[in-house]
Design an enzyme around this catalytic site. Structure first.
Site, PDB file in Angstrom:
ATOM      1  N   CYS A  37      25.263 -14.656 -28.205  1.00 54.46           N
ATOM      2  CA  CYS A  37      25.676 -13.282 -28.081  1.00 54.46           C
ATOM      3  C   CYS A  37      26.457 -12.293 -29.230  1.00 54.46           C
ATOM      4  CB  CYS A  37      26.345 -12.942 -26.661  1.00 54.46           C
ATOM      5  SG  CYS A  37      27.877 -13.598 -26.659  1.00 54.46           S
ATOM      6  N   CYS A  76      27.836 -17.846 -21.692  1.00 56.26           N
ATOM      7  CA  CYS A  76      29.546 -17.983 -21.866  1.00 56.26           C
ATOM      8  C   CYS A  76      30.127 -19.181 -21.363  1.00 56.26           C
ATOM      9  CB  CYS A  76      29.872 -16.558 -20.877  1.00 56.26           C
ATOM     10  SG  CYS A  76      28.926 -15.102 -21.012  1.00 56.26           S
TER      11      CYS A  76
HETATM   12 FE1  FES Z   1      29.115 -12.803 -24.979  1.00 54.99          FE
HETATM   13 FE2  FES Z   1      29.845 -13.495 -22.426  1.00 54.99          FE
HETATM   14  S1  FES Z   1      28.275 -11.899 -23.258  1.00 54.99           S
HETATM   15  S2  FES Z   1      30.383 -14.360 -24.191  1.00 54.99           S
END
Ligand code: FES
Length: 150
Positions: free
Chosen positions: A50, A119
């Site tokens: 992400c 995550c």
């Molecule tokens: Fe990037 Fe959770 S959205 S670490």
């Protein structure tokens, strides 16, 4: 009597409980082992899919993780994952910590929604990289001084 702030907080928590487990909410709002560490024996900074990053510091004594701390610029779920992965690592042998996977973090957090499972992967990957860093410099710690700075 509850204040309007407490009522507001309860409202937010009620909304969160629809998506996250009580454990995940707790680790997100009250993260354990948050912060950096001086003179760490192992350190890693990893960027997830992400674009968010996590850092993990380790203190190793007699082959066990004596202390593990983390920082992240990611979402609330990454805070919960960093908190949980450092809790899972503490007190365990290097061999055991090397086997901590994304699924272990997810299980310990009581699961995460599909869009947040990466995550937990970021946390597990950062822990693995910190262990690798420890093992790389274990026998020649002076080489840390020569490694490339970010
Ligand atoms: Fe990037 Fe959770 S959205 S670490």
């Amino acid at each position: 009597m509850t204040s309007s702030w407490e009522q507001f907080e309860e409202l937010i928590k009620a909304e969160m409980r629809k998506i996250y487990s009580e454990i995940a909410i707790d680790h997100s709002m009250n993260p354990r082992n948050l912060g950096d560490m001086e003179n760490a024996d192992g350190f890693a900074k990893v960027m997830g899919s992400c674009g968010d990053t996590m850092e993990i510091w380790l203190k190793v004594r007699n082959g066990n993780i004596a202390q593990a701390t983390f920082m992240t610029d990611g979402c609330g779920t990454s805070i919960a994952s960093g908190s949980m992965v450092t809790e899972l690592a503490k007190g365990k042998s290097i061999a055991k910590v090397q086997r901590i996977m994304q699924q272990d973090v997810l299980n310990a957090l009581g699961g995460l929604p599909e869009e947040s499972v990466h995550c937990a992967l970021l946390a597990a990957d950062t822990l693995k990289a910190a262990i690798k860093d420890y093992l790389t410099y274990k026998n020649e710690p002076w080489k840390r001084a020569y490694r490339r700075k970010e």
